[in-house]
Design a protein around this motif. Structure first.
Motif, PDB file in Angstrom:
ATOM      1  N   UNK A  99     -10.593  20.961 -10.531  1.00  0.00           N
ATOM      2  CA  UNK A  99      -9.425  20.243 -10.045  1.00  0.00           C
ATOM      3  C   UNK A  99      -9.309  18.885 -10.736  1.00  0.00           C
ATOM      4  N   UNK A 100      -8.200  18.600 -11.427  1.00  0.00           N
ATOM      5  CA  UNK A 100      -8.039  17.287 -12.065  1.00  0.00           C
ATOM      6  C   UNK A 100      -8.060  16.161 -11.048  1.00  0.00           C
ATOM      7  N   UNK A 101      -8.601  15.006 -11.444  1.00  0.00           N
ATOM      8  CA  UNK A 101      -8.710  13.867 -10.529  1.00  0.00           C
ATOM      9  C   UNK A 101      -7.337  13.439 -10.017  1.00  0.00           C
ATOM     10  N   UNK A 102      -6.333  13.458 -10.881  1.00  0.00           N
ATOM     11  CA  UNK A 102      -4.998  13.039 -10.473  1.00  0.00           C
ATOM     12  C   UNK A 102      -4.475  13.922  -9.340  1.00  0.00           C
ATOM     13  N   UNK A 103      -4.764  15.216  -9.435  1.00  0.00           N
ATOM     14  CA  UNK A 103      -4.316  16.152  -8.407  1.00  0.00           C
ATOM     15  C   UNK A 103      -5.071  15.929  -7.105  1.00  0.00           C
ATOM     16  N   UNK A 104      -6.383  15.702  -7.208  1.00  0.00           N
ATOM     17  CA  UNK A 104      -7.179  15.441  -6.007  1.00  0.00           C
ATOM     18  C   UNK A 104      -6.707  14.166  -5.318  1.00  0.00           C
ATOM     19  N   UNK A 105      -6.473  13.114  -6.102  1.00  0.00           N
ATOM     20  CA  UNK A 105      -6.017  11.854  -5.524  1.00  0.00           C
ATOM     21  C   UNK A 105      -4.677  12.027  -4.816  1.00  0.00           C
ATOM     22  N   UNK A 106      -3.814  12.868  -5.386  1.00  0.00           N
ATOM     23  CA  UNK A 106      -2.501  13.109  -4.769  1.00  0.00           C
ATOM     24  C   UNK A 106      -2.657  13.812  -3.431  1.00  0.00           C
ATOM     25  N   UNK A 133       0.826  -1.217   0.000  1.00  0.00           N
ATOM     26  CA  UNK A 133       0.000   0.000   0.000  1.00  0.00           C
ATOM     27  C   UNK A 133       0.853   1.258   0.000  1.00  0.00           C
ATOM     28  N   UNK A 134       2.062   1.185   0.571  1.00  0.00           N
ATOM     29  CA  UNK A 134       2.942   2.355   0.603  1.00  0.00           C
ATOM     30  C   UNK A 134       3.500   2.666  -0.787  1.00  0.00           C
ATOM     31  N   UNK A 135       3.692   1.648  -1.601  1.00  0.00           N
ATOM     32  CA  UNK A 135       4.178   1.879  -2.963  1.00  0.00           C
ATOM     33  C   UNK A 135       3.138   2.670  -3.745  1.00  0.00           C
ATOM     34  N   UNK A 136       1.876   2.246  -3.650  1.00  0.00           N
ATOM     35  CA  UNK A 136       0.817   2.976  -4.337  1.00  0.00           C
ATOM     36  C   UNK A 136       0.654   4.383  -3.751  1.00  0.00           C
ATOM     37  N   UNK A 137       0.720   4.487  -2.439  1.00  0.00           N
ATOM     38  CA  UNK A 137       0.586   5.777  -1.777  1.00  0.00           C
ATOM     39  C   UNK A 137       1.661   6.750  -2.263  1.00  0.00           C
ATOM     40  N   UNK A 138       2.895   6.270  -2.358  1.00  0.00           N
ATOM     41  CA  UNK A 138       3.989   7.129  -2.808  1.00  0.00           C
ATOM     42  C   UNK A 138       3.778   7.570  -4.246  1.00  0.00           C
ATOM     43  N   UNK A 139       3.344   6.643  -5.093  1.00  0.00           N
ATOM     44  CA  UNK A 139       3.137   6.976  -6.513  1.00  0.00           C
ATOM     45  C   UNK A 139       2.000   7.967  -6.682  1.00  0.00           C
ATOM     46  N   UNK A 140       0.846   7.659  -6.109  1.00  0.00           N
ATOM     47  CA  UNK A 140      -0.337   8.498  -6.315  1.00  0.00           C
ATOM     48  C   UNK A 140      -0.143   9.872  -5.675  1.00  0.00           C
ATOM     49  N   UNK A 141       0.484   9.912  -4.496  1.00  0.00           N
ATOM     50  CA  UNK A 141       0.661  11.188  -3.804  1.00  0.00           C
ATOM     51  C   UNK A 141       1.597  12.130  -4.554  1.00  0.00           C
ATOM     52  N   UNK A 142       2.420  11.593  -5.448  1.00  0.00           N
ATOM     53  CA  UNK A 142       3.277  12.430  -6.285  1.00  0.00           C
ATOM     54  C   UNK A 142       2.648  12.737  -7.645  1.00  0.00           C
ATOM     55  N   UNK A 143       1.435  12.236  -7.856  1.00  0.00           N
ATOM     56  CA  UNK A 143       0.717  12.556  -9.083  1.00  0.00           C
ATOM     57  C   UNK A 143       1.120  11.740 -10.291  1.00  0.00           C
ATOM     58  N   UNK A 144       1.706  10.556 -10.066  1.00  0.00           N
ATOM     59  CA  UNK A 144       2.158   9.717 -11.176  1.00  0.00           C
ATOM     60  C   UNK A 144       1.142   8.620 -11.486  1.00  0.00           C
TER      61      UNK A 144
END
Length: 385
Positions: A97-104, A17-28
């Motif tokens: 607000x773009x979804x990617x930004x909100x998710x980050x 879960x931390x791998x996904x958290x790190x990726x999504x929180x950086x907007x990737x």
């Protein structure tokens, strides 16, 4: 054991879960990170699912690319309380607000919650003190006015201007953070998470507009905790709850029974005077006058025209004179721990497993607070006797 975390000589394993958290929180996206790491999107998906483990070379590249300490990827997500149903995340300016930004940005609330969870092991925080209001089938503006006045009465600020909204809410158990968003797509956002009300504010607006954002998010937390993530993206629901939160912000900051008595002129100079007292933007006060029918349609049009003529829609008088309201709870908590030698800055950073700059930003800390303190080596003379 090639490609395993055990290569580091430690027993911990990567938390998927931390791998996904790190990726999504950086907007990737998966594809974005795939290109940066030089592995396939499928491989990253497997890391996030826990069906495979990255090699040590990929893991080190992940640390460098995503800007998280290694310990972050090894830290279990332990403070999730499944007894509570978390609300949706409410974004100010959400429509643009773009979804990617909100998710980050959503992860910032989880990080604030982990910091809060850590500090609560040592520090007594204010208890959550939000009154329960009767449920209604349909929220109308009359109901919102009543809730705003009742909430003010409950919190002991019945008719007077609220001197410091951040301080008031922190005293009532809210956790408030500030971030420099670096874009105009996000102003503020909030969520009930683990049964705690969190509000994340931007730092780009004037103090008066920021107070309105804070009251807007308070409105969401009071009225909209029952709305789930799937519903909140529907345009008709989003438009409605934004209108309700805006109306609440005006009613909470400018109570109808006292503010209305002070509107005695349609000159902008008079509204500058009111702004100094109520610490609310002129544009928000004009809107409040319109909602309360304190001025005629012609008077409202005249004021709006004057706002345009003087270019006040972006920069108003007193914007630089009203001080920002700064969150201080996390800062005070960290200072207490460090000054009383309960824990060291290094121990805090190691336990939280975020970059120091990330914690400084989210908790609004001075850069020096969590810096490593160099200990002076004590030298002694050799005793020749």
């Amino acid at each position: 054991m090639k490609g395993k975390v055990a290569d580091l000589g430690i027993n911990k394993k990567i938390v998927p879960a931390r791998v996904r958290e790190a990726r999504v929180s950086r907007g990737y996206s998966l594809a974005d990170l795939s290109e940066l790491l030089g592995v396939t999107s499928q491989a990253i998906s497997q890391y996030e699912l826990g069906t495979s483990t990255p090699s040590m070379a990929v893991l080190m590249k992940m640390v460098d690319t995503l800007k998280f300490p290694l310990n972050f990827f090894l830290k279990p997500k332990e403070n999730i309380n499944h007894n509570y149903v978390n609300s949706a995340v409410y974004f100010r300016s959400m429509k643009s607000t773009p979804k990617k930004l909100k998710d980050a940005y959503k992860y910032r609330i989880q990080w604030a919650d982990e910091i809060h969870h850590y500090l609560k092991k040592y520090i007594n925080f204010p208890e959550i003190d939000i009154p329960q209001f009767d449920a209604v089938n349909e929220i109308d503006f009359t109901f919102i006015e009543d809730v705003a006045l009742n909430l003010r009465e409950y919190w002991g600020v019945t008719k007077v201007p609220i001197d410091n909204v951040v301080e008031l809410l922190q005293d009532k158990g809210f956790i408030i953070c500030r971030l420099v968003f670096g874009n105009k797509k996000v102003d503020a956002f909030s969520q009930h998470y683990n049964n705690v009300p969190y509000i994340i504010l931007g730092s780009e607006k004037s103090a008066a507009r920021s107070r309105f954002d804070l009251a807007h998010e308070l409105g969401h937390l009071i009225f909209h905790s029952h709305i789930d993530e799937e519903s909140i993206v529907k345009k008709e629901i989003l438009d409605r709850i934004e209108d309700e939160a805006d109306y609440f912000a005006g009613a909470f900051l400018l109570p109808s029974d006292s503010f209305s008595q002070e509107v005695m002129s349609t000159s902008l100079e008079h509204f500058v005077f009111l702004k100094r007292k109520w610490k609310v933007s002129i544009s928000a006060m004009i809107k409040r006058c319109e909602k309360l029918s304190l001025l005629t349609d012609n008077q409202i049009r005249y004021l709006n025209a004057q706002m345009t003529k003087k270019q006040y829609w972006r920069n108003e008088p007193l914007d630089d004179a009203i001080p920002f309201e700064l969150p201080y709870l996390f800062k005070q908590a960290f200072e207490l721990l460090i000054e009383n030698n309960i824990v060291t800055p290094d121990e805090i950073l190691n336990e939280l497993s975020y970059k120091k700059e990330e914690i400084d930003s989210l908790c609004f800390l001075p850069k020096s607070l969590l810096e490593r303190k160099q200990r002076a080596q004590k030298l002694t003379l050799i005793n020749d006797n």
